[in-house]
Design a protein around this motif. Structure first.
Motif, PDB file in Angstrom:
ATOM      1  N   ARG A  10       9.572 -13.664  -0.309  1.00 49.32           N
ATOM      2  CA  ARG A  10       8.524 -13.590  -1.332  1.00 49.32           C
ATOM      3  C   ARG A  10       7.237 -13.076  -0.690  1.00 49.32           C
ATOM      4  NH1 ARG A  10       9.456 -19.410  -4.166  1.00 49.32           N
ATOM      5  NH2 ARG A  10       7.762 -18.729  -5.512  1.00 49.32           N
ATOM      6  N   PHE A  11       6.318 -12.641  -1.537  1.00 50.12           N
ATOM      7  CA  PHE A  11       5.076 -12.040  -1.042  1.00 50.12           C
ATOM      8  C   PHE A  11       5.400 -10.910  -0.060  1.00 50.12           C
ATOM      9  CE2 PHE A  11       0.903 -12.058   1.279  1.00 50.12           C
ATOM     10  CZ  PHE A  11       0.145 -11.669   0.193  1.00 50.12           C
ATOM     11  N   VAL A  13       4.891  -7.329   0.849  1.00 48.85           N
ATOM     12  CA  VAL A  13       3.828  -6.397   0.460  1.00 48.85           C
ATOM     13  C   VAL A  13       4.000  -5.016   1.109  1.00 48.85           C
ATOM     14  CG1 VAL A  13       2.163  -8.194  -0.054  1.00 48.85           C
ATOM     15  CG2 VAL A  13       2.284  -7.291   2.266  1.00 48.85           C
ATOM     16  N   HIS A  14       5.137  -4.805   1.745  1.00 48.65           N
ATOM     17  CA  HIS A  14       5.373  -3.498   2.355  1.00 48.65           C
ATOM     18  C   HIS A  14       6.647  -2.852   1.827  1.00 48.65           C
ATOM     19  CE1 HIS A  14       2.143  -4.597   5.041  1.00 48.65           C
ATOM     20  NE2 HIS A  14       2.807  -5.638   5.468  1.00 48.65           N
ATOM     21  N   GLY A  18       2.450  -3.300  -4.841  1.00 45.09           N
ATOM     22  CA  GLY A  18       1.997  -4.642  -5.197  1.00 45.09           C
ATOM     23  C   GLY A  18       2.728  -5.750  -4.461  1.00 45.09           C
ATOM     24  N   ILE A  19       2.624  -6.928  -5.061  1.00 45.15           N
ATOM     25  CA  ILE A  19       3.269  -8.114  -4.487  1.00 45.15           C
ATOM     26  C   ILE A  19       4.699  -8.154  -5.021  1.00 45.15           C
ATOM     27  CG2 ILE A  19       3.272 -10.635  -4.437  1.00 45.15           C
ATOM     28  CD1 ILE A  19       0.172 -10.457  -4.773  1.00 45.15           C
ATOM     29  N   SER A 124      -0.481  -7.600  -9.709  1.00 49.79           N
ATOM     30  CA  SER A 124      -0.597  -6.655  -8.601  1.00 49.79           C
ATOM     31  C   SER A 124       0.154  -5.355  -8.850  1.00 49.79           C
ATOM     32  CB  SER A 124      -0.041  -7.292  -7.319  1.00 49.79           C
ATOM     33  OG  SER A 124       1.357  -7.503  -7.444  1.00 49.79           O
ATOM     34  N   ASP A 294       1.337   8.658   4.762  1.00 46.67           N
ATOM     35  CA  ASP A 294       0.532   7.727   5.577  1.00 46.67           C
ATOM     36  C   ASP A 294       1.432   6.979   6.530  1.00 46.67           C
ATOM     37  OD1 ASP A 294       1.767   5.833   3.954  1.00 46.67           O
ATOM     38  OD2 ASP A 294       0.051   5.725   2.602  1.00 46.67           O
TER      39      ASP A 294
END
Lengths: 294, 745
Positions: A10-11, A13-14, A18-19, A124, A294
């Motif tokens: 969970r969480f 972020v990559h 968003g989350i 998010s 990036d």
């Protein structure tokens, strides 16, 4: 229908916008020398033993039904050949040095876990990502799970190495909002050296996804000594795609080294880490090809 | 920017204590910084001796007059400073010199008069079941009165009320004594300002004329510009905290909102430029970094008007910007946030936090409104609520909130296991709820837990009621009460006539308490790995010889902080059960008992004295703090943690609720990371969270900092409601943070 997974993070972020919550599926057709999730390679459950932090308390030896754990002269010895990956020891290990990688799930058992963070996805612009290993080795399950997520209005992403039958992609494409497509090399021999497999299927699948209008983000692990020279050719290939929205250079790191020993795998991870300047150069090559990178 | 300030900074850093010398921030007022001009006042030893004599001569006087006379003596005789390197004045005698003759002495008399209540406090405190006591410390003066009227206007308003009572025939001896006390104190404040003004006139350095002009204004009137308001706030703070013995728990009603009208006028009429005000803010804010009290001086920013519009202005941005440039962690900043708070302001604060400037906490206006209205506030009062202290809420110009008691949620588990007997103190502390064999199922155990919980609360609060009666007699709140219109009108002390004199009480260790209950559920009743008697014996042995059971306990599935519905709902239920115990109960000065889910230091202090608990915790280890899980027990990430915490009705903790969150630097890096951080905060707010504070760190950095402290002189950790330098933390505390950081990786 069931699937074998090794983690629900969970969480995350990559792994897309968003989350997100990312599900890591077991099993992978490639053998990338730098793989940072070696616990995802084998399709079945595996016990990992992080010996370095073991306190030799012996609780695992008490509970193991097969005698795979023994304490000899105060030292914990693990005999993998006896282990059936039942997980009894991992459930009890106080220092958490024994970890079971492998959990059999159904769509119904997994879905509620993925909906728990719905509020964060909404705030998010996030959602759920299927990753691995190679999630599309279990494509039927993925398709059903993704369809159910769509019914709940959840944004979905599939992180794939692309070395899967076209049929697998066809199954998930109606329910996938974003493909995170991992590319390692353009030159076949380089790809073979990096991953143990040729890349024709991978490149074909990528072109096909683009042709049918799938939105993709390409991720290129950047591994000195292996594929850093591939960037110009990859840039040329990617510049032709119409639905590619972004390219990420993923700087190679060797944080996963401990996992190899814990799984009794030979550690194949390269020693050299990329320099910032090399990464910037790679990014500028991609940008020069008109790509958002990036 | 801050060119001048940076030249002066080293001097101000030495104003309150000498940074190179040993310093205990818990006793900050026992120190002095650079010496002041001896000709300006008495040395401290002479002053102390004179105060003792003076106090002896005042024994027959009413206490307000007694206290005020001593207060005036300190102000009239302290050494003072007007410094070439500072825009804010210096008051040397800042060590609460009158308190041994006033509140400390009168407090002791009160304690001596209530031996039963004190015995209860000692017994329950000794067992760490509940610690409580008398407190007279948390005030936020009515800044509106002070700033609109100035010190002189506040005095004249009180005089007018006195004369009205005199004319109406309603003046009692108590009211008269109260008025005389105010008159003595405020006259002394004006004399002190006059003395500072005259001293400033003797100075020739470049700042002197501006300082003199400011003091000239404040000795007889209300402040006219931003600098004068800041000087007034500073003077009030110093005199109240350091002489009057009442903490000032916020600087202005929102420092930004309080200063803004003056700021806008100063810019419009050319009194100051934005840069000049920025520089003055640096001098102002840095005072508290130099003072260095351990819990940090709070000030808040932002918030909303009753119509929902934001109070954030360009001055709010300027204050954050200056704070950022100063690189300080004291004062600590609370940001009141709501749907109308501009995103760029919140992002600026989040960006500071991720860069390690994390002495910032976000407080949710929506939750504050719900909490305050449950305390009887109107909607407008609730929208205007003040953040006072770490996370507490207050009505403006309401009264004094006392910090009364902290009750340990882990202890009742131990008491149930031992049939109400406390092994730590060797006495029967709670009711006899049964031997281990008497609990056929978890429901029976849980009922007994609630009985033990109720017993602790009622016993501690009964004792507190006795101690809190007649608080005003212990520490007359003269300086403070004079700022409150309601007190001035009735000529009574805030503790008697404030509209909101509530007593804040805390549940400490709710997370660990739930984990302990859940371990009983899982080990004894679900998996049947041990009988309750065996679990009791394992805990009594501090788990020695019970490694396997402890391992099973540490690995229990139901632990608070992981989004586990069962554990979370027990946490919510314990909060509600406790609030129901408090509902309708009045404290002994007409206020309510209000609930706090933030723990100050009780997570350490209670933990030290609490025996091992069924969740696997060993004797003496810390218990969970604030509304957070047991350190290291949350293993499912920040979203699960927030889901757990917001399962609780956060507004039931109607005097504050705080969640501690830790994030990896990589999760919030770059532009996208900032948006992730922003979305995360907004989700917490939307889910009804109250306050939240962050540590952004990874385990490797913390381990390195532990091994090589010199490399990390500025690494700060947000601990409870304040920041602590990593290098000042005990190893065991550092280890707990390293464990938590490992869990998020």
């Amino acid at each position: 229908m069931t699937a074998e997974i090794f983690a629900v993070k969970r969480f995350a972020v990559h792994d897309g916008d968003g989350i997100r919550t990312t599900v890591f599926f077991k099993g992978c057709p490639l053998r990338c020398v730098w793989c940072h999730n070696p616990e995802g390679l084998a399709p079945g459950p595996q016990l990992a033993f992080y010996a370095e932090k073991c306190t030799n308390c012996g609780l695992c030896a008490e509970v193991c039904p097969r005698g795979a754990h023994r304490i000899i002269d105060g030292q914990h010895r693990f005999e993998r050949s006896l282990c059936t990956a039942c997980g009894a020891c991992a459930d009890l290990c106080p220092a958490r040095v024994l970890t079971l990688y492998g959990e059999t799930v159904t769509v119904d058992s997994l879905l509620p876990r993925l909906l728990e963070d719905r509020a964060y996805y909404e705030k998010s612009g996030g959602g759920v990502t299927l990753s691995g290993g190679e999630c599309l080795c279990q494509a039927d399950f993925c398709a059903e799970l993704l369809a159910r997520l769509h019914q709940h209005g959840i944004h979905t992403a599939v992180d794939t190495c692309g070395a899967v039958p076209r049929a697998a992609l066809e199954k998930v494409i109606p329910f996938t909002d974003l493909f995170l497509y991992d590319l390692k090399a353009h030159t076949e021999s380089v790809h073979q050296r990096c991953t143990g497999r040729p890349n024709g299927l991978i490149l074909d699948n990528l072109r096909w996804l683009d042709e049918v209008g799938a939105v993709t983000e390409v991720r290129i692990p950047f591994v000195p000594g292996f594929n850093t020279d591939e960037v110009p050719a990859l840039a040329a290939l990617l510049a032709e795609l119409r639905h590619l929205r972004r390219v990420h250079i993923l700087p190679y790191h060797n944080f996963a080294g401990a996992k190899y020993a814990a799984l009794d795998y030979p550690n194949t991870m390269p020693a050299t880490l990329p320099e910032r300047a090399e990464l910037d150069r790679a990014i500028s090559i991609l940008r020069a090809a008109g790509l958002r990178a990036d | 920017m801050l060119r001048r300030f940076n030249l002066d900074r080293p001097t101000i850093a030495r104003k309150y204590h000498i940074p190179e010398e040993p310093f205990n921030p818990y006793f900050r007022m026992d120190y002095h910084g650079y010496p002041y001009d001896e000709a300006t006042g008495l040395d401290e030893e002479t002053m102390k001796a004179n105060l003792a004599d003076l106090s002896a001569s005042l024994e027959e006087q009413p206490r307000p007059i007694h206290k005020a006379t001593l207060f005036a003596y300190v102000l009239d005789h302290t050494r003072i400073d007007v410094n070439a390197h500072d825009y804010f004045v210096g008051i040397y005698a800042w060590g609460r010199l009158i308190s041994p003759h006033t509140c400390m002495k009168w407090f002791k008399e009160r304690k001596d008069a209530h031996p039963e209540a004190m015995a209860v406090m000692a017994a329950y405190g000794g067992a760490a079941a509940g610690s409580g006591g008398l407190d007279f410390d948390h005030t936020v003066p009515d800044w509106t009165s002070l700033i609109e009227l100035g010190f002189s206007g506040v005095l004249e308003r009180a005089r007018a009320s006195y004369e009205a009572h005199l004319a109406a025939g309603t003046l009692t001896p108590q009211k008269e004594a109260f008025w005389r006390g105010i008159e003595i104190e405020y006259s002394a404040i004006l004399r002190l300002i006059d003395r500072l003004y005259r001293y400033a006139l003797t100075k020739t350095f470049d700042k002197a004329p501006k300082i003199a002009e400011c003091l000239h204004q404040l000795r007889s009137g209300a402040p006219r510009n931003t600098y004068e308001v800041m000087q007034l706030i500073y003077l009030y703070f110093m005199l109240s905290e350091s002489v009057e013995h009442y903490q000032v728990r916020s600087l202005g009603y929102g420092l930004d909102d309080t200063l803004y009208p003056f700021y806008a006028r100063d810019l419009a009429n050319g009194t100051y430029t934005r840069e000049e005000i920025g520089e003055l803010l640096a001098y102002f804010l840095f005072q508290w970094q130099a003072i260095g009290n351990y819990w940090g001086q709070p000030l808040y920013l932002g918030g909303m008007h009753a119509d929902g519009s934001t109070r954030v202005t360009e001055l709010s941005h300027l204050i954050l910007d200056i704070y950022d440039q100063l690189g300080i962690y004291n004062p600590k900043i609370q940001i009141k946030v709501n749907g109308s708070t501009p995103g760029d302001f919140v992002r600026r604060a989040l960006d500071m936090i991720r860069r390690g400037k994390n002495s910032i906490v976000f407080c949710n206006d929506d939750t504050i409104i719900r909490a305050m209205m449950s305390r009887g506030a109107t909607y407008e009062e609730a929208a205007d609520a003040v953040i006072s202290g770490c996370f507490e809420y207050k009505k403006r110009a309401g009264g004094i909130d006392l910090s009364g008691a902290s009750v340990n949620a882990v202890k009742p588990v131990a008491l149930v296991l031992d049939n109400g007997f406390d092994r730590v103190t060797g006495r029967q502390l709670g009711p006899r709820t049964g031997e281990p064999g008497d609990f056929p199922d978890f429901a029976a155990f849980y009922r007994a837990y609630l009985r033990q919980t109720e017993h602790i609360w009622t016993t501690v609060l009964d004792a507190l009621d006795a101690l809190e009666a007649d608080n005003a007699g212990i520490n007359p709140a003269l300086m403070f009460s004079a700022t409150l219109p309601c007190c001035v009108e009735s000529l009574t002390d805030a503790l008697e006539s404030g509209t909101e004199n509530d007593t804040g009480v805390q549940i400490s260790g709710i997370g660990t308490g739930v984990d302990a209950l859940m371990a009983v559920y899982e080990l004894v009743y679900e998996k049947k790995l041990a009988t309750l008697a065996e679990l009791r014996d394992a805990v009594a042995a501090n788990w020695e010889g019970h490694a396997r059971l402890r391992a099973a306990s540490l690995r229990c599935r139901h632990k608070y902080g992981n989004g586990d519905p069962m554990a979370d709902h027990y946490a919510a239920a314990i909060l509600r059960f406790t609030c129901d115990l408090l509902a309708g109960r009045r404290n002994s000065h007409g206020g309510r008992y209000i609930m706090e889910l933030h723990a100050a230091r009780s997570f350490i202090n209670h933990g030290k004295k609490t025996q091992a608990s069924p969740d696997g915790r060993r004797t003496g280890e810390e218990i969970s703090k604030n509304a957070s899980p047991t350190m290291g027990a949350d293993r499912c990430g920040i979203t699960a943690l927030i889901n757990s915490a917001t399962t609780l009705d956060t507004a039931l903790a109607n005097n504050g609720f705080c969640l501690d969150a830790m994030l990896l630097p990589s999760a919030v890096a770059g532009e996208e990371g900032l948006e992730i951080f922003y979305a995360l905060l907004n989700t917490y707010l939307a889910k009804g969270g109250a306050s939240i504070q962050f540590n952004i760190c990874d385990a490797d950095t913390l381990r390195d900092a532990q091994a090589d402290p010199q490399k990390y002189p500025n690494l700060q950790i947000r601990v409870c409601g304040w920041n602590v330098l990593w290098n000042n933390m005990a190893k065991v505390e550092q280890d707990a943070y390293i464990l938590r950081a490992e869990n998020i990786q």
